[in-house]
Design a protein around this motif. Structure first.
Motif, PDB file in Angstrom:
ATOM      1  N   VAL A 167       0.844  -1.201   0.000  1.00 24.17           N
ATOM      2  CA  VAL A 167       0.000   0.000   0.000  1.00 24.17           C
ATOM      3  C   VAL A 167       0.879   1.249   0.000  1.00 24.17           C
ATOM      4  N   ALA A 168       1.915   1.235   0.843  1.00 21.07           N
ATOM      5  CA  ALA A 168       2.812   2.393   0.910  1.00 21.07           C
ATOM      6  C   ALA A 168       3.518   2.599  -0.424  1.00 21.07           C
ATOM      7  N   SER A 169       3.862   1.489  -1.077  1.00 23.55           N
ATOM      8  CA  SER A 169       4.545   1.572  -2.363  1.00 23.55           C
ATOM      9  C   SER A 169       3.625   2.170  -3.424  1.00 23.55           C
ATOM     10  N   PHE A 170       2.396   1.673  -3.523  1.00 23.56           N
ATOM     11  CA  PHE A 170       1.428   2.245  -4.458  1.00 23.56           C
ATOM     12  C   PHE A 170       1.136   3.703  -4.106  1.00 23.56           C
ATOM     13  N   GLY A 171       1.162   3.998  -2.814  1.00 23.54           N
ATOM     14  CA  GLY A 171       0.880   5.371  -2.376  1.00 23.54           C
ATOM     15  C   GLY A 171       1.970   6.351  -2.771  1.00 23.54           C
ATOM     16  N   GLY A 172       3.131   5.805  -3.142  1.00 23.16           N
ATOM     17  CA  GLY A 172       4.209   6.692  -3.565  1.00 23.16           C
ATOM     18  C   GLY A 172       5.093   7.135  -2.413  1.00 23.16           C
ATOM     19  N   ALA A 173       5.224   6.270  -1.409  1.00 17.25           N
ATOM     20  CA  ALA A 173       6.072   6.612  -0.267  1.00 17.25           C
ATOM     21  C   ALA A 173       7.527   6.713  -0.702  1.00 17.25           C
ATOM     22  N   GLY A 182      -3.450  -3.097   5.535  1.00 16.21           N
ATOM     23  CA  GLY A 182      -3.276  -2.145   4.443  1.00 16.21           C
ATOM     24  C   GLY A 182      -3.711  -0.741   4.848  1.00 16.21           C
ATOM     25  N   VAL A 183      -4.861  -0.654   5.502  1.00 14.68           N
ATOM     26  CA  VAL A 183      -5.359   0.655   5.947  1.00 14.68           C
ATOM     27  C   VAL A 183      -4.373   1.281   6.935  1.00 14.68           C
ATOM     28  N   THR A 184      -3.732   0.430   7.729  1.00 15.51           N
ATOM     29  CA  THR A 184      -2.771   0.932   8.714  1.00 15.51           C
ATOM     30  C   THR A 184      -1.647   1.727   8.056  1.00 15.51           C
ATOM     31  N   ALA A 185      -1.241   1.308   6.858  1.00 14.39           N
ATOM     32  CA  ALA A 185      -0.184   2.058   6.167  1.00 14.39           C
ATOM     33  C   ALA A 185      -0.650   3.483   5.888  1.00 14.39           C
ATOM     34  N   ILE A 186      -1.927   3.636   5.538  1.00 21.67           N
ATOM     35  CA  ILE A 186      -2.462   4.976   5.263  1.00 21.67           C
ATOM     36  C   ILE A 186      -2.570   5.780   6.557  1.00 21.67           C
ATOM     37  N   VAL A 187      -3.002   5.110   7.627  1.00 13.91           N
ATOM     38  CA  VAL A 187      -3.068   5.783   8.930  1.00 13.91           C
ATOM     39  C   VAL A 187      -1.661   6.223   9.347  1.00 13.91           C
ATOM     40  N   THR A 188      -0.683   5.365   9.083  1.00 11.03           N
ATOM     41  CA  THR A 188       0.703   5.713   9.405  1.00 11.03           C
ATOM     42  C   THR A 188       1.130   6.970   8.655  1.00 11.03           C
TER      43      THR A 188
END
Lengths: 310, 310, 310
Positions: C63-69, C108-114
């Motif tokens: 998720v973080a990777s797709f998010g562009g971290a 997965g949602v946790t990555a966004i919360v992070t």
């Protein structure tokens, strides 16, 4: 610039000066005579409580000093006032064989909590006010339900909002007007309250006037809005208004002449916040402490960055 | 640059324009016609409620104006929308002889709460959304348990999580899909909801489409996840999804083409946040209001600073 | 600079490396061998749980990777550790037919919360620690009371503070000292705990020593302060002290030699925070998770900006 204290005696005098000022800083005043007068008021009420007050101020100041706090801020008593209130609160709301030690330890921890919260509030250009002491006291009362070294005091009574009922009736006692000053330091007797008021006047005549106005607004608002008479008589609805009135009109940066209107509004609001917090804290039996003052004052302090005329 | 209003008439027109826009800003739209259509919808439902809506918008805008708010922001209706919602919420959730006065006063206070929270959220490059109205309403409902000038309404029922049980069964009513639009303004009738949707379309066709999609996602998610049918039918599980969908796809700064995926995710999440907040607020009987929208939207708004592709 | 991964195989290896490091990052270590050893410990305890652990780390990282971290942060496993803990917590505290899917989605949602919380904490120059996983888990347990797709587990028992009573007596079991390491990953068996400790030593000998000291301080403090023996035996009073001790002495930026004193203090404090949070969460039946570690560590991290010597 002041010369750095070098001898033990000089250091001791500096420590005591900062600690006594720490007591007066509870009411926004940096003045040794005010601090001593407040201390006298607490000692008259109860000698152990007075010793806790000065002991807590010293502990908080010492911790901040070892922590490497800015010397100028330290000498103003800034790292003492939350510790004073923590020490008193822990001593009054908890029970246990060595609670005076626990009160002093908590006073020391409060200095660290204060430092942490300074790092938070400064990012919003706001002040910590008495929030460090409040959060520490609430947390520690929570602890007392679980760890047997300390017990919740008789005044900590968790209740259920569902079957809770307002106390009706009772006859009004105007002493509540004065008790509102005393309750800042948890006291409900007349003489200490009068000494506290005197201490405020010694620090600043203007603050003294605002303290009286704040107390009156809180008292009248609680009456007008229909607060419980027993609480009004104890001064529990107006001590937050006293602090709010002084802070909003005189302590926060104000750029206009109408701050007294904002002060009246914020003091009025502190009464409603008191009622609301009482509702939300009922189930844990926690006292509101000075949280209504903190919330009402933060509201104005933050809002002024966007509404410069208030 | 606009000429400063000088005559009373010009000032009055400016105030009314900002206030009506304040009503449309609840759904992220700055458009007088949208505002008037929403107002009409509320008036059709209940004339007193409609008067509270416009009165609250005016009060909030006036307070912000006296406070010295930025004139451009003021004229966009930005200081009205939280006040509109506060006024309506106080009027609907509390009981008392003069509750319309209290609703208007709360609408005014909401403008100050909005200013304070702007100073907080701007430090994170985020928006206040409808958080000012939520926090004020919750606080004020708390007050109503303690001060007799106002009482909790019949719909404020503190309950105990320990012996609480989900309502089972019930037959699904597709009107919930449309009620999800109406519930943004607390209404559960069809005609007002249709007018609100029309108002959104007038402001922006794109927003209108997203409102419909958001409502559908919220409704379907609640069904799929097993929400109580009675709540789904009332539109109580999807009004937050409507706001979330529009905000996440169109209002927040977005730098890519896939915002609609994030919007669907955030709307779906708002349903779960609704359920969770219901659990935590149960004991106080507090309604979730638009807090699920605020939390879900803040989540995305903050996360986008670190995950630019969402 | 590392070459960008281009082939599928390279990308897969990068993903797995970051995910396994995500497991070791729970104990502040970026080391594949440590990660594998911890994973082995969890698999020994329960194969499904081990699969959830690695699956959650992969999901969070994806998720973080797709998010562009940021790629460098991503490859350190930073976006995996909160997801690992969320996945495990959801799997252990909730019940339902497809809970492994729900655990992975929550990871997965946790990555966004992070990501969202990074945007908050970085403004105070502080770290997110394990707060993202805690807030997500609490919220999701709240959801489970309301939406029927998932149910609260048997270990989620809302209770009433008013008639709640401490469990008295019980005989002390020194295994609690070791279980304090295992409970970081929710496990109460010996072998996994020993493997976790070994994993910490592999990552850093110093961290390993501090883990042992932290566990001992937490265990002794809980005994000294009078915690319930049954909880002490399960390691529930010292796992937060383990994390706190390592973080305060070694992970946070420290500019002096006395950090171990602060570490002991903060670990001691985490025991009291555990007790306090237990009180406040009792009514919802929520576990404290690693919130005592987060609060104690945030306290020091923030305070150090003002008290540089602690």
């Amino acid at each position: 610039m002041k010369k750095e204290a070098t001898t033990m005696k000089e250091k001791f005098i500096q420590l005591m000066s900062a600690s006594v000022k720490g007591i007066s800083q509870v009411v926004f005043i940096e003045n040794i005579f005010s601090g001593l007068l407040i201390l006298a008021g607490i000692l008259i009420y109860s000698i152990p409580l007075g010793l806790i007050a000065i002991g807590s101020a010293i502990t908080g100041t010492l911790v901040a000093s070892f922590g490497g706090a800015d010397k100028k801020v330290l000498s103003s008593g800034f790292f003492g006032f939350n510790s004073v209130l923590s020490g008193l609160a822990i001593y009054l709301f908890l029970e246990g064989p060595h609670k005076w030690i626990i009160a002093l330890v908590c006073a020391g921890v409060t200095a660290i909590v204060t430092a942490a919260l300074i790092n938070i509030t400064k990012r919003f250009d706001t002040s910590v006010l008495t929030f460090p002491y409040i959060i520490l006291t609430w947390f520690f009362i929570g602890t007392s339900f679980r760890l047997s070294f300390i017990k919740p005091g008789a005044n900590i009574l968790p209740q259920n909002l569902i079957n809770w009922e307002r106390e009706l009736g009772g006859s009004l006692d105007w002493h509540g007007l004065i008790r509102g000053i005393g309750q800042i330091f948890f006291l409900d007797e007349m003489l200490p309250a009068v000494l506290f008021l005197l201490a405020i006047f010694i620090g600043s005549f203007r603050y003294g006037i605002y303290a009286i106005i704040g107390s009156a607004i809180g008292w009248l608002s609680a009456l007008f809005l229909g607060g419980e008479i027993s609480l009004i008589n104890l001064g529990l609805y107006n001590y937050n208004a006293v602090l709010t009135m002084i802070a909003v009109t005189s302590v926060l940066e104000v750029k206009h002449k109408n701050a007294w209107i904002t002060g009246i509004f914020a003091s009025f609001l502190s009464v409603q916040i008191t009622a609301s917090l009482d509702t939300f804290l009922l189930q844990y039996g926690l006292p509101v402490l000075t949280m209504p003052f903190v919330l009402s004052t933060w509201l104005i302090q933050n809002a002024r960055k966007v509404f410069p005329n208030i």
